[in-house]
Design a protein around this motif. Structure first.
Motif, mmCIF file in Angstrom:
data_model
loop_
_atom_site.group_PDB
_atom_site.id
_atom_site.type_symbol
_atom_site.label_atom_id
_atom_site.label_comp_id
_atom_site.label_asym_id
_atom_site.label_seq_id
_atom_site.Cartn_x
_atom_site.Cartn_y
_atom_site.Cartn_z
ATOM 1 N N ASP A 34 0.831 -1.200 0.000
ATOM 2 C CA ASP A 34 0.000 0.000 0.000
ATOM 3 C C ASP A 34 0.871 1.257 0.000
ATOM 4 O O ASP A 34 0.674 2.154 -0.818
ATOM 5 C CB ASP A 34 -0.924 -0.031 1.215
ATOM 6 C CG ASP A 34 -1.973 1.063 1.155
ATOM 7 O OD1 ASP A 34 -2.784 1.047 0.210
ATOM 8 O OD2 ASP A 34 -1.981 1.917 2.060
ATOM 9 N N GLU A 38 1.130 3.717 -3.189
ATOM 10 C CA GLU A 38 0.590 5.052 -2.937
ATOM 11 C C GLU A 38 1.621 6.110 -3.307
ATOM 12 O O GLU A 38 1.300 7.109 -3.952
ATOM 13 C CB GLU A 38 0.185 5.186 -1.464
ATOM 14 C CG GLU A 38 -0.500 6.483 -1.129
ATOM 15 C CD GLU A 38 -1.866 6.641 -1.757
ATOM 16 O OE1 GLU A 38 -2.189 7.781 -2.180
ATOM 17 O OE2 GLU A 38 -2.611 5.665 -1.849
ATOM 18 N N LEU A 68 -6.126 0.462 -4.071
ATOM 19 C CA LEU A 68 -5.216 1.223 -4.915
ATOM 20 C C LEU A 68 -5.819 1.491 -6.294
ATOM 21 O O LEU A 68 -5.590 2.545 -6.884
ATOM 22 C CB LEU A 68 -3.880 0.495 -5.034
ATOM 23 C CG LEU A 68 -3.077 0.484 -3.731
ATOM 24 C CD1 LEU A 68 -1.999 -0.581 -3.780
ATOM 25 C CD2 LEU A 68 -2.480 1.853 -3.455
ATOM 26 N N ARG A 71 -7.988 4.472 -5.822
ATOM 27 C CA ARG A 71 -7.181 5.694 -5.706
ATOM 28 C C ARG A 71 -6.679 6.137 -7.074
ATOM 29 O O ARG A 71 -6.665 7.327 -7.385
ATOM 30 C CB ARG A 71 -6.006 5.471 -4.762
ATOM 31 C CG ARG A 71 -6.419 5.383 -3.323
ATOM 32 C CD ARG A 71 -5.204 5.255 -2.423
ATOM 33 N NE ARG A 71 -5.622 4.730 -1.143
ATOM 34 C CZ ARG A 71 -4.895 3.941 -0.378
ATOM 35 N NH1 ARG A 71 -3.689 3.585 -0.750
ATOM 36 N NH2 ARG A 71 -5.346 3.508 0.765
#
Length: 123
Positions: A34, A38, A68, A71
């Motif tokens: 993560d 990110e 993800l 995002r």
């Protein structure tokens, strides 16, 4: 069981980055996955993950990929999965998530489908 996870930047082209992921995507490594992705998403809205070296993926790893993916979409990008191994492909198929990820058989196929803007077509 060795649950080491390695994520390396393989290539960047415009707003797209390709990363190689190897090791296990599970409860003990999802935090590292993560954080790494990110960080990559902050510079490259579209990520291509070369999953050739992934040896195992459980629900924690899959949930991290799903977060993800969201995002990336929120920033106008995409999370692309290249060469998921058979066990991971089976997990994606059983959970129905194979239909929401862009899946490719190899990193080269993923690059062909997601060329950098202004890049000449590959032959």
């Amino acid at each position: 069981m060795n649950s080491a996870l390695h994520i390396d930047l393989a290539d960047t082209r415009g707003q797209t980055a390709a990363l190689t992921v190897s090791g296990e995507l599970d409860l003990t490594t999802f935090g590292a996955l993560d954080r790494s992705l990110e960080d990559a998403l902050s510079e490259h809205p579209t990520l291509i993950l070369d999953l050739t070296g992934v040896t195992f993926c459980d629900s924690s790893g899959l949930n991290t990929l799903l977060r993800l993916r969201r995002r990336a979409q929120d920033t106008g990008g995409q999370l692309v999965l290249a060469a998921p191994p058979p066990q991971m492909l089976r997990l994606l198929t059983l959970t129905g998530t194979d239909s929401i990820f862009a899946l490719y058989g190899s990193l080269a196929e993923a690059w062909s489908a997601h060329p950098a803007p202004g890049a000449p077509p590959t032959t």
